[in-house]
Design a protein around this motif. Structure first.
Motif, PDB file in Angstrom:
ATOM      1  N   LYS A  38       0.863  -1.186   0.000  1.00  0.00           N
ATOM      2  CA  LYS A  38       0.000   0.000   0.000  1.00  0.00           C
ATOM      3  C   LYS A  38       0.897   1.232   0.000  1.00  0.00           C
ATOM      4  O   LYS A  38       2.114   1.135   0.213  1.00  0.00           O
ATOM      5  N   ASN A  71       0.075  -6.187   6.611  1.00  0.00           N
ATOM      6  CA  ASN A  71      -1.258  -6.164   6.022  1.00  0.00           C
ATOM      7  C   ASN A  71      -1.659  -7.615   5.789  1.00  0.00           C
ATOM      8  O   ASN A  71      -1.515  -8.141   4.689  1.00  0.00           O
ATOM      9  N   ASN A 123      -4.386  -9.030   5.445  1.00  0.00           N
ATOM     10  CA  ASN A 123      -5.494  -9.296   4.514  1.00  0.00           C
ATOM     11  C   ASN A 123      -5.017  -9.495   3.086  1.00  0.00           C
ATOM     12  O   ASN A 123      -5.747 -10.023   2.254  1.00  0.00           O
ATOM     13  N   SER A 124      -3.813  -9.043   2.774  1.00  0.00           N
ATOM     14  CA  SER A 124      -3.266  -9.278   1.436  1.00  0.00           C
ATOM     15  C   SER A 124      -2.590 -10.635   1.353  1.00  0.00           C
ATOM     16  O   SER A 124      -1.986 -10.953   0.331  1.00  0.00           O
ATOM     17  N   ASN A 182      -6.127 -17.756   0.602  1.00  0.00           N
ATOM     18  CA  ASN A 182      -6.188 -16.368   1.084  1.00  0.00           C
ATOM     19  C   ASN A 182      -6.213 -16.401   2.611  1.00  0.00           C
ATOM     20  O   ASN A 182      -6.094 -17.475   3.222  1.00  0.00           O
ATOM     21  N   SER A 238      -4.784  -5.546  10.109  1.00  0.00           N
ATOM     22  CA  SER A 238      -5.651  -5.618   8.937  1.00  0.00           C
ATOM     23  C   SER A 238      -5.749  -4.258   8.248  1.00  0.00           C
ATOM     24  O   SER A 238      -5.675  -3.229   8.895  1.00  0.00           O
ATOM     25  N   HIS A 239      -5.948  -4.308   6.936  1.00  0.00           N
ATOM     26  CA  HIS A 239      -6.239  -3.086   6.181  1.00  0.00           C
ATOM     27  C   HIS A 239      -7.686  -3.179   5.697  1.00  0.00           C
ATOM     28  O   HIS A 239      -8.054  -4.151   5.048  1.00  0.00           O
ATOM     29  N   ARG A 290      -9.429  -2.024   3.315  1.00  0.00           N
ATOM     30  CA  ARG A 290      -9.673  -2.213   1.892  1.00  0.00           C
ATOM     31  C   ARG A 290      -9.711  -3.703   1.520  1.00  0.00           C
ATOM     32  O   ARG A 290     -10.522  -4.139   0.716  1.00  0.00           O
ATOM     33  N   ASP A 291      -8.803  -4.479   2.089  1.00  0.00           N
ATOM     34  CA  ASP A 291      -8.671  -5.892   1.704  1.00  0.00           C
ATOM     35  C   ASP A 291      -9.380  -6.820   2.683  1.00  0.00           C
ATOM     36  O   ASP A 291      -9.210  -8.038   2.599  1.00  0.00           O
ATOM     37  N   TYR A 337     -10.316   3.546   0.859  1.00  0.00           N
ATOM     38  CA  TYR A 337     -11.691   3.220   1.251  1.00  0.00           C
ATOM     39  C   TYR A 337     -12.344   4.492   1.771  1.00  0.00           C
ATOM     40  O   TYR A 337     -11.649   5.460   2.105  1.00  0.00           O
TER      41      TYR A 337
END
Ligand code: 5AD
Ligand code: SF4
Length: 439
Positions: free
Chosen positions: A154, A197, A199-200, A210, A232-233, A235-236, A274
Motif C-alpha cells: 500500500k 497487512n 489481509n493481502s 487467502n 488488517s487493512h 480495503r482488503d 476506502y
C-alpha cells in the motif's frame, strides 16, 4: 564465547524479528546478556513509525558512545533501512546496519563482523524472500508469533513501512501450518499471525490460500485454543474472514481494523483506498456476528489539512462504532512519505488538543462498554501474578486484561492455563474478577 545484548522498539513484527535474530545469534555460539554494559555486540532493533520512536535509538547510541571501546554496535530494523549508511555518520561507533528485508543475510554479516570489518550493511529491499528460520527463540512460552506476510504494497501517505519493510511477500500456507503444528506440539496454545497487512496474504504455492482459508486451516491444528491475526487493512478485509471467525471458536472474537480517520476527505488524502461507508460496512459485518467480536482501531489526529469538521467526524465515528479500545497518535512527519508534500500542516498544540479530546471520548466509551461485562463469566488465559495487587493477570479472547483473585480452595493457576473468571468490576482499561469453580 561472545555475548550480545538486544533491545527492541516498535511493533509485534519487530518483536518477532528480534526473536528470530536472537535464535540466529545463539546458533552461532553467542550468549545473550541482559545489560549492554557486559555485551560484546549491542543491537538495537528499531522503529521509525513516528519521529519519537526514531529518536530513541539515536539517544541510546549517544548514551553508550563513551563506553563503546571493544564493543560492536548494530542497528537493525526500520531506522536502519530508512537511514542506511547515514547512521555511520551520525553514530560512528556503529558497525552493522541491517534492515528487516535483509535478515536472511545475517549469518553472513555476522561472519564479516567477527572478522573485524568496521562497516557492514544489509540494506537491499529487492527481495522475494521471507525471513523463515527454525532458530527462532520465542520470549513467551504460551503465546507465539508467526509471520505470514512481510512488507507492504500500500502507499498510505503518512507511512514509512513500504520504504522500511519493502514489498509484500507471503509465506506458503504449508510452512505456516507446519510451524503452527510444531508450536502446538511444544505446548503453545495461542498463536498470533503477523503481517503489516495480513489481509493481502496470498499463499504463493499452487494452493493459493487467502487469509480466510489460512485461518480455517490453522483453526484445525490440534492443541491450539486461541488464534489472532494483526494487522488488517480495511480495503482488503473480506467478509469471508468474519465467516471464518463465526464458524471457528478457536479464532478469537477480536479484530483490529485501523480506520485512521472518520472523514472521507482525510481518508482520500491519506490514500487509504476506502471511504467511511466502506469501512462501516465491515463494522456492520462484525456487529452482526453471533460471536460478539471486539473491535479495536488506530487513529491519527492532525493529518495535514484535517479541519475541525473532519476531526468531529472522527469523534462521531467513535460514537458510532463504540470501539473496545484504540491506539491514537498525533500525525508525525516521516521521511520519503507523500504526506510531506501536503499543505496545511497543523501545529503540535493543535494536534495535542485533538488527541486529548479523542482520548477522553474513547475513555468514556470504554468505561461504559467494560461496565456491561460485569456479571459475565469470561475465559482468561493466565499471564502471571501481580505481587503488588495480589491478583492473577489474565487475558480474555477479546484481548481485554482481566485481573482476578482465587476463592478459597481453588488450586493456584499456572501461567498459560485457562480459567473461567466472573467479572465483578470494570475500569476504562481492564476488568477485575474472581475465578469460578468448574463443575
Ligand atoms: N504519524 C502518526 N501515526 C502514524 N502511524 C503510522 N504512521 C504514522 C505517522 N506518520 C500510526 C497509524 C498506524 C499505526 C501503527 O501507527 O495509526 O496504524
Ligand atoms: Fe515501527 Fe512500522 Fe517498523 Fe513496526 S514496521 S517497527 S511499527 S516502523
Amino acid at each position: 564465547m561472545k555475548s550480545f545484548y538486544i533491545e527492541t522498539f516498535g511493533c509485534q513484527m519487530n518483536a518477532h524479528d528480534s526473536e528470530k535474530v536472537v535464535g540466529t545469534l545463539l546458533e552461532r555460539g553467542y550468549e545473550q546478556v541482559e545489560e549492554p554494559a557486559g555485551a560484546d555486540l549491542v543491537l538495537y532493533n528499531t522503529c521509525s513509525i513516528r519521529d519519537k520512536a526514531e529518536q530513541k535509538v539515536f539517544s541510546r547510541l549517544q548514551q553508550f558512545k563513551k563506553e563503546s571501546k571493544g564493543k560492536v554496535f548494530g542497528v537493525l530494523g526500520c531506522v536502519a533501512q530508512q537511514e542506511g549508511e547515514r547512521i555511520f555518520e551520525r553514530a560512528p561507533h556503529v558497525s552493522l546496519v541491517c534492515g528487516s528485508a535483509s535478515y536472511t543475510r545475517l549469518p553472513e554479516l555476522l561472519v564479516q563482523i567477527e572478522r573485524g570489518d568496521r562497516r557492514v550493511t544489509g540494506l537491499s529491499l529487492d527481495t522475494e524472500e521471507t525471513f523463515e528460520t527454525p532458530l527462532t527463540r520465542r520470549d513467551n512460552p504460551h503465546r507465539a508469533y508467526i509471520t505470514i506476510i512481510e512488507g507492504c504494497d500500500k502507499s498510505c501517505a503518512y507511512c514509512v513501512v513500504p520504504f522500511t519493510r519493502g514489498p509484500e511477500r507471503s509465506r506458503t500456507g504449508a510452512s505456516i501450518i507446519e510451524e503452527a503444528r510444531q508450536l502446538a506440539s511444544m505446548g503453545y496454545t495461542e498463536i498470533q499471525l503477523l503481517g503489516q497487512n495480513v489481509n493481502s496474504y496470498l499463499d504463493p504455492s499452487p494452493e493459493g490460500w487467502n487469509l480466510a482459508r489460512l485461518l480455517r486451516e490453522i483453526a484445525r491444528v490440534p492443541g491450539l485454543r486461541r488464534v489472532r491475526f494483526t494487522t488488517s487493512h480495511p480495503r482488503d478485509f473480506g467478509r469471508d474472514i468474519i465467516e471464518a471467525i463465526d464458524e471457528n471458536p478457536v479464532l478469537c472474537n477480536h479484530v483490529h481494523l485501523p480506520v485512521q480517520s472518520g472523514a472521507d476527505s482525510v481518508l482520500a488524502r491519506m490514500q487509504r483506498l476506502y471511504t467511511r461507508s466502506d469501512y462501516m460496512r465491515r463494522i456492520d459485518w462484525m456487529k452482526n456476528s453471533p460471536r460478539q467480536i471486539a473491535i479495536t482501531t488506530d487513529i491519527i489526529v492532525g493529518f495535514p489539512g484535517e479541519t475541525e469538521d473532519d476531526f468531529k467526524q472522527t469523534l462521531a465515528l467513535l460514537d458510532e462504532v463504540e470501539y473496545d479500545s484504540l491506539f491514537s497518535f498525533k500525525y508525525s512527519k516521516r521521511p520519503n512519505t507523500p504526506a510531506l508534500a501536503l499543505d496545511e500542516h497543523l501545529s503540535e498544540d493543535e494536534k495535542g488538543a485533538r488527541l486529548t479530546i479523542l482520548q477522553e471520548k474513547q475513555r468514556a466509551i470504554q468505561i461504559r462498554r467494560n461496565a456491561d461485562l460485569v456479571g459475565r463469566t469470561e475465559e482468561a488465559m493466565i499471564e502471571g501474578f501481580n505481587k503488588a495487587t495480589g491478583q492473577w493477570i489474565g487475558r480474555t479472547a477479546q484481548n481485554r486484561t482481566l485481573n482476578f483473585t482465587l476463592p478459597d480452595g481453588l488450586p493456584v493457576p499456572a501461567p498459560g492455563r485457562y480459567m473461567p473468571v466472573l467479572v465483578t468490576r470494570a475500569g476504562a482499561n481492564s476488568l477485575a474478577g474472581e475465578a469460578v469453580r468448574t463443575a
